[in-house]
Each structure stands twice: as structure tokens, then as C-alpha cells.
Design a protein around this motif. Structure first.
Motif, PDB file in Angstrom:
ATOM      1  N   ILE A  32       0.877  -1.122  -0.070  1.00 59.10           N
ATOM      2  CA  ILE A  32       0.015   0.176  -0.081  1.00 59.10           C
ATOM      3  C   ILE A  32       0.743   1.084   0.022  1.00 59.10           C
ATOM      4  O   ILE A  32       0.458   2.203  -0.466  1.00 59.10           O
ATOM      5  CB  ILE A  32      -0.832  -0.187   1.177  1.00 59.10           C
ATOM      6  CG1 ILE A  32      -2.144   1.205   1.038  1.00 59.10           C
ATOM      7  CG2 ILE A  32      -0.059   0.201   2.499  1.00 59.10           C
ATOM      8  CD1 ILE A  32      -3.383   0.717   0.455  1.00 59.10           C
ATOM      9  N   LEU A  36       0.608   4.619  -2.107  1.00 52.75           N
ATOM     10  CA  LEU A  36       0.670   5.873  -1.257  1.00 52.75           C
ATOM     11  C   LEU A  36       1.466   6.841  -1.969  1.00 52.75           C
ATOM     12  O   LEU A  36       1.485   8.034  -2.034  1.00 52.75           O
ATOM     13  CB  LEU A  36       0.814   5.667   0.144  1.00 52.75           C
ATOM     14  CG  LEU A  36      -0.456   5.495   0.910  1.00 52.75           C
ATOM     15  CD1 LEU A  36      -0.388   5.270   2.420  1.00 52.75           C
ATOM     16  CD2 LEU A  36      -1.452   6.442   0.829  1.00 52.75           C
ATOM     17  N   LEU A  40       0.563  10.730  -1.911  1.00 54.63           N
ATOM     18  CA  LEU A  40       0.575  11.337  -0.683  1.00 54.63           C
ATOM     19  C   LEU A  40       1.689  12.677  -0.593  1.00 54.63           C
ATOM     20  O   LEU A  40       1.342  13.737   0.026  1.00 54.63           O
ATOM     21  CB  LEU A  40       1.085  10.524   0.711  1.00 54.63           C
ATOM     22  CG  LEU A  40       1.116  10.613   1.742  1.00 54.63           C
ATOM     23  CD1 LEU A  40      -0.435  11.134   2.261  1.00 54.63           C
ATOM     24  CD2 LEU A  40       1.249   9.658   2.695  1.00 54.63           C
ATOM     25  N   THR A  43      -0.022  15.798  -1.939  1.00 56.47           N
ATOM     26  CA  THR A  43      -1.043  16.199  -0.854  1.00 56.47           C
ATOM     27  C   THR A  43      -0.627  16.749   0.148  1.00 56.47           C
ATOM     28  O   THR A  43      -0.963  17.764   0.697  1.00 56.47           O
ATOM     29  CB  THR A  43      -1.689  14.783  -0.751  1.00 56.47           C
ATOM     30  OG1 THR A  43      -2.155  14.368  -1.683  1.00 56.47           O
ATOM     31  CG2 THR A  43      -3.138  15.399   0.301  1.00 56.47           C
ATOM     32  N   LEU A  47      -1.217  20.872   1.586  1.00 56.46           N
ATOM     33  CA  LEU A  47      -1.381  20.686   3.221  1.00 56.46           C
ATOM     34  C   LEU A  47      -0.686  21.901   3.566  1.00 56.46           C
ATOM     35  O   LEU A  47      -1.261  22.639   4.834  1.00 56.46           O
ATOM     36  CB  LEU A  47      -1.702  19.423   3.988  1.00 56.46           C
ATOM     37  CG  LEU A  47      -2.746  18.695   3.368  1.00 56.46           C
ATOM     38  CD1 LEU A  47      -2.663  17.260   4.216  1.00 56.46           C
ATOM     39  CD2 LEU A  47      -3.937  19.422   4.112  1.00 56.46           C
TER      40      LEU A  47
ATOM     41  N   PRO B 185      -4.146  15.001  -5.644  1.00 57.22           N
ATOM     42  CA  PRO B 185      -3.849  15.608  -4.487  1.00 57.22           C
ATOM     43  C   PRO B 185      -4.271  16.985  -4.122  1.00 57.22           C
ATOM     44  O   PRO B 185      -4.367  17.052  -3.040  1.00 57.22           O
ATOM     45  CB  PRO B 185      -2.212  15.709  -4.804  1.00 57.22           C
ATOM     46  CG  PRO B 185      -1.895  14.732  -5.932  1.00 57.22           C
ATOM     47  CD  PRO B 185      -3.105  14.749  -6.689  1.00 57.22           C
ATOM     48  N   ILE B 188      -7.774  15.857  -2.749  1.00 56.05           N
ATOM     49  CA  ILE B 188      -7.608  15.349  -1.170  1.00 56.05           C
ATOM     50  C   ILE B 188      -7.202  16.372  -0.373  1.00 56.05           C
ATOM     51  O   ILE B 188      -7.793  16.454   0.757  1.00 56.05           O
ATOM     52  CB  ILE B 188      -6.772  14.262  -1.512  1.00 56.05           C
ATOM     53  CG1 ILE B 188      -6.963  13.248  -2.584  1.00 56.05           C
ATOM     54  CG2 ILE B 188      -6.398  13.685  -0.088  1.00 56.05           C
ATOM     55  CD1 ILE B 188      -5.957  12.090  -2.856  1.00 56.05           C
ATOM     56  N   ALA B 189      -6.296  17.320  -0.766  1.00 56.33           N
ATOM     57  CA  ALA B 189      -5.748  18.115   0.339  1.00 56.33           C
ATOM     58  C   ALA B 189      -6.887  19.412   0.578  1.00 56.33           C
ATOM     59  O   ALA B 189      -7.110  19.622   1.821  1.00 56.33           O
ATOM     60  CB  ALA B 189      -4.491  18.993  -0.105  1.00 56.33           C
ATOM     61  N   ALA B 212      -6.165  13.130   4.978  1.00 55.95           N
ATOM     62  CA  ALA B 212      -5.747  12.923   3.662  1.00 55.95           C
ATOM     63  C   ALA B 212      -5.191  11.571   3.480  1.00 55.95           C
ATOM     64  O   ALA B 212      -5.409  11.036   2.687  1.00 55.95           O
ATOM     65  CB  ALA B 212      -4.528  13.964   3.487  1.00 55.95           C
ATOM     66  N   LEU B 213      -4.490  11.145   4.815  1.00 55.32           N
ATOM     67  CA  LEU B 213      -3.978   9.686   4.765  1.00 55.32           C
ATOM     68  C   LEU B 213      -4.993   8.555   4.598  1.00 55.32           C
ATOM     69  O   LEU B 213      -4.878   7.776   3.833  1.00 55.32           O
ATOM     70  CB  LEU B 213      -3.268   9.680   6.196  1.00 55.32           C
ATOM     71  CG  LEU B 213      -2.117   8.214   6.172  1.00 55.32           C
ATOM     72  CD1 LEU B 213      -1.073   8.647   5.118  1.00 55.32           C
ATOM     73  CD2 LEU B 213      -1.608   8.231   7.490  1.00 55.32           C
ATOM     74  N   CYS B 216      -6.539   8.818   0.938  1.00 56.03           N
ATOM     75  CA  CYS B 216      -5.481   8.193   0.221  1.00 56.03           C
ATOM     76  C   CYS B 216      -5.256   6.662   0.054  1.00 56.03           C
ATOM     77  O   CYS B 216      -5.515   5.860  -0.796  1.00 56.03           O
ATOM     78  CB  CYS B 216      -3.906   8.734   0.408  1.00 56.03           C
ATOM     79  SG  CYS B 216      -3.463  10.109  -0.047  1.00 56.03           S
ATOM     80  N   PHE B 217      -5.743   5.979   1.521  1.00 53.70           N
ATOM     81  CA  PHE B 217      -5.594   4.644   1.711  1.00 53.70           C
ATOM     82  C   PHE B 217      -7.066   4.328   1.156  1.00 53.70           C
ATOM     83  O   PHE B 217      -6.830   3.073   0.490  1.00 53.70           O
ATOM     84  CB  PHE B 217      -5.811   4.182   3.271  1.00 53.70           C
ATOM     85  CG  PHE B 217      -4.501   3.927   3.738  1.00 53.70           C
ATOM     86  CD1 PHE B 217      -3.874   2.782   3.370  1.00 53.70           C
ATOM     87  CD2 PHE B 217      -3.807   4.825   5.041  1.00 53.70           C
ATOM     88  CE1 PHE B 217      -2.672   2.541   4.175  1.00 53.70           C
ATOM     89  CE2 PHE B 217      -2.658   4.406   5.202  1.00 53.70           C
ATOM     90  CZ  PHE B 217      -2.075   3.232   5.068  1.00 53.70           C
ATOM     91  N   THR B 220      -6.648   4.137  -2.882  1.00 54.25           N
ATOM     92  CA  THR B 220      -5.648   3.128  -3.432  1.00 54.25           C
ATOM     93  C   THR B 220      -6.133   1.760  -3.190  1.00 54.25           C
ATOM     94  O   THR B 220      -5.822   0.960  -4.089  1.00 54.25           O
ATOM     95  CB  THR B 220      -4.179   3.439  -2.701  1.00 54.25           C
ATOM     96  OG1 THR B 220      -4.323   3.494  -1.267  1.00 54.25           O
ATOM     97  CG2 THR B 220      -3.488   4.426  -3.107  1.00 54.25           C
ATOM     98  N   SER B 221      -6.690   1.541  -2.133  1.00 49.89           N
ATOM     99  CA  SER B 221      -7.185   0.161  -1.904  1.00 49.89           C
ATOM    100  C   SER B 221      -8.442  -0.115  -2.893  1.00 49.89           C
ATOM    101  O   SER B 221      -8.631  -1.346  -3.460  1.00 49.89           O
ATOM    102  CB  SER B 221      -7.603  -0.116  -0.470  1.00 49.89           C
ATOM    103  OG  SER B 221      -8.562   0.934  -0.124  1.00 49.89           O
TER     104      SER B 221
END
Lengths: 102, 227
Positions: A32, A36, A40, A43, A47, B185, B188-189, B212-213, B216-217, B220-221
Motif C-alpha cells: 500500500i 501511497l 501522498l 497532498t 496541506l 492531490p 484530497i488536500a 488525507a492519509l 489516500c488509503f 488506493t485500496s
């Protein structure tokens, strides 16, 4: 006292940064994280930009106009010239001008 | 070749010089004005090497907070570095341990932004470039602090100069968006920041990063399942 403070603050700072590398075998096994790592980082950068704007008081004059003006200058300059340093300089200048003359 | 890589790393680190040098001066100045011995300021910048952590830490120390409280207060500021580290695991994992240790330590906001946004060099040059970049960024920060400690009585930094940091992040992430033409991104942000602002404005950064994490998880999943 200062030596102690220096030691412990270094330890905290170092621990936060080295933690992922300490368990790198575990993390790299997790597929994963491969996925990511595409979305990420960008992002996080966006942020960070938002986070920098957090102290701005939007409901009082000048309503964050210097910051918005500065950011627009950065984005416009980056779009036209693709030079980070130039964009930063123009952005800071625009921000300072708006801050002092509004 | 090595020299040209060093020069390349220096040129790459110039945006960091613009925002870290004045911030370093500010740190050196504040540190001396708080009444601490001035020679400690560069040592803090050299060994702690964390802007926000240093500012908060020394302010709390000056207010007489006990050391464990200071450490607990500054620890959350280091959380984002864990995420930076996660995204650089693959890039740094082939380097020797001692080198990885320094590179991990030097993975601050500026190094992360520059190394992530800039063009990645071929394998054999990427390694000295990353080291050079980290060293230069570290150098700018420490030098700024040294200058700040020397000039603390005479220098008054203009207000709003910290906008250089905002401009730096905005320019690097916009450059990355221009390069990749990937808007995900940004969405998401924006969603994470908006939720953090509405739900937990006091812990804005921590909340928005967690959010955000999670997004993203989730994405992606879902992608993985679709594949």
C-alpha cells in the motif's frame, strides 16, 4: 539545563524522522505504501501551503488579501516562467506591498 | 562531476536559502532575546534542525516549562516528518546506514519539497545530489541562526517575511501539479483542510494529514480492487 534541553529536543526531532527508516523492512513490505507514495507527497505539500495560511484572520480587514494576492502572484509567475526563486520573490514582494499599502 | 553535482545541489537549494536563512536569523534573534546563552542557538539549529519545533521549544523553555512538557509539546510537530520518511523509504533504502541516518534527519519541509518536486537524477548521481541538497539546506538554516545571534541587537526583520515559506510551498507544489497534471492531490488536500477547519481547527495540521492519509488509503485500496 540547556545541554539537557538540547539533548532531548534533538532526540525528539531525530526519533520522528528516523522512525520510518527504522521499520523500513516492515513498511516496504506493505504494498500500500508504494501506491501511497504517488499521491501522498504532493497532498502533503499542498496541506503545508494551507497550513501556512492558517494564522490569517479572514474576518477582519484586510481579510487575507495580502496572502491571496501573494499566492496569486506566485502561481501566475510559476505558470509563466517556471522559476521557483523568481515566483517566490514576486510573491513575497506582492505580499509586502499589499500588506503595507492596503 | 562531483563538483557539478554539488553546484547543482546548491542551485537546487536556493529556494530553501530564501526562506530558511531569514527564519534562521529570526530564530537566532529570538533565542538571544529570550536570554539564553547565544552559542546555544547554532547548536540547536545544528542538532534539532526543525524550525517550528525550535521556536516552540525555546519559547516554552523560556516560560519555565519542565523539560518533559517541552518534549511532549514539540513531539506532534514532528509527525509530518514520519510521513515524509515513508515516502522516501524506497529512494533512500539502498544507501549505507550512516548516510540514511543523516538523510532521514535532514528530511525537513524544504528538502522534502525540493527533492520530491525536482527532477530525479540517474541512480549514481541521485545519491550525492540528495546528500548535497540536505547539507546545503542544513547549512542555510545554521548560518541564518549564526547571523541572527550576531545581529540580534541591530536587526529588525520586516513583518510578514515568513510569507517566503508559504510562497516556497505554493511554488513547489504548483510546479509539481504542472508537471504531473494530476489534480487528485489538490482535491484530497482541499477536502482534508476543509474538514480539519470545520471539525478540529486547533489541531488543523494533524487532523488534515490524518484525513488525507485516510482518503489516500481508501482511494488506493479501491484502485487495487479495481485492478
Amino acid at each position: 539545563m540547556m545541554w539537557k534541553a538540547l539533548f532531548f529536543m534533538t532526540a525528539v526531532s531525530f526519533a520522528a524522522r528516523f522512525l520510518p527508516f527504522l521499520f523500513s523492512k516492515f513498511f516496504t513490505r506493505l504494498k500500500i505504501f508504494d501506491r501511497l507514495s504517488t499521491a501522498l507527497p504532493t497532498t502533503l505539500l499542498i496541506l503545508l501551503t494551507f497550513y501556512q495560511l492558517k494564522p490569517v484572520v479572514w474576518n477582519e480587514f484586510p481579510h487575507g488579501m495580502p496572502e491571496i494576492g501573494g499566492l496569486l502572484a506566485v502561481i501566475g509567475c510559476q505558470y509563466l516562467f517556471r522559476q521557483t526563486i523568481l515566483s517566490m520573490g514576486v510573491g513575497v514582494l506582492a505580499h509586502q506591498l499589499l500588506r503595507n499599502f492596503l | 562531476m562531483e563538483q557539478s553535482i554539488t553546484w547543482k545541489a546548491f542551485k537546487g537549494s536556493l529556494p530553501a536559502l530564501i526562506c530558511y536563512f531569514p527564519l534562521g536569523i529570526a530564530f537566532g534573534t529570538i533565542f538571544c532575546q529570550l536570554g539564553f546563552p547565544s552559542f546555544f542557538a547554532p547548536l540547536f539549529s545544528l542538532f534539532v534542525f526543525a524550525g517550528a519545533m525550535q521556536f516552540l521549544g525555546v519559547t516554552l523553555l523560556a516560560a519555565g516549562c519542565p523539560l518533559p512538557v517541552v518534549c511532549l509539546s514539540i513531539a506532534p510537530l514532528g509527525l509530518r516528518n514520519i510521513l515524509y520518511g515513508l515516502t522516501f523509504l524506497e529512494r533512500y533504502q539502498k544507501y549505507p546506514f550512516w548516510l540514511r541516518t543523516y538523510l532521514a534527519f535532514g528530511l525537513v519541509d524544504a528538502t522534502f519539497s525540493i527533492l520530491h518536486t525536482g527532477q530525479r537524477l540517474e541512480e549514481e548521481h541521485d545519491y550525492p545530489y540528495c546528500i548535497g541538497m540536505t547539507l546545503w539546506v542544513h547549512f542555510h538554516w545554521v548560518m541564518g541562526t549564526i547571523v541572527g545571534t550576531f545581529l540580534n541587537q541591530w536587526v529588525t526583520l520586516p513583518e510578514g517575511l515568513d510569507f517566503a515559506m508559504t510562497a516556497f510551498f505554493a511554488a513547489t507544489c504548483f510546479e509539481h501539479l504542472l508537471k504531473t497534471k494530476e489534480m487528485k492531490p489538490f482535491y484530497i488536500a482541499s477536502i482534508s483542510a476543509l474538514c480539519a477547519l470545520l471539525i478540529a481547527p486547533q489541531s488543523f495540521f494533524l487532523f488534515s494529514v490524518c484525513m488525507a492519509l485516510a482518503i489516500c488509503f481508501f482511494l488506493t485500496s479501491r484502485q487495487k480492487r479495481a485492478v
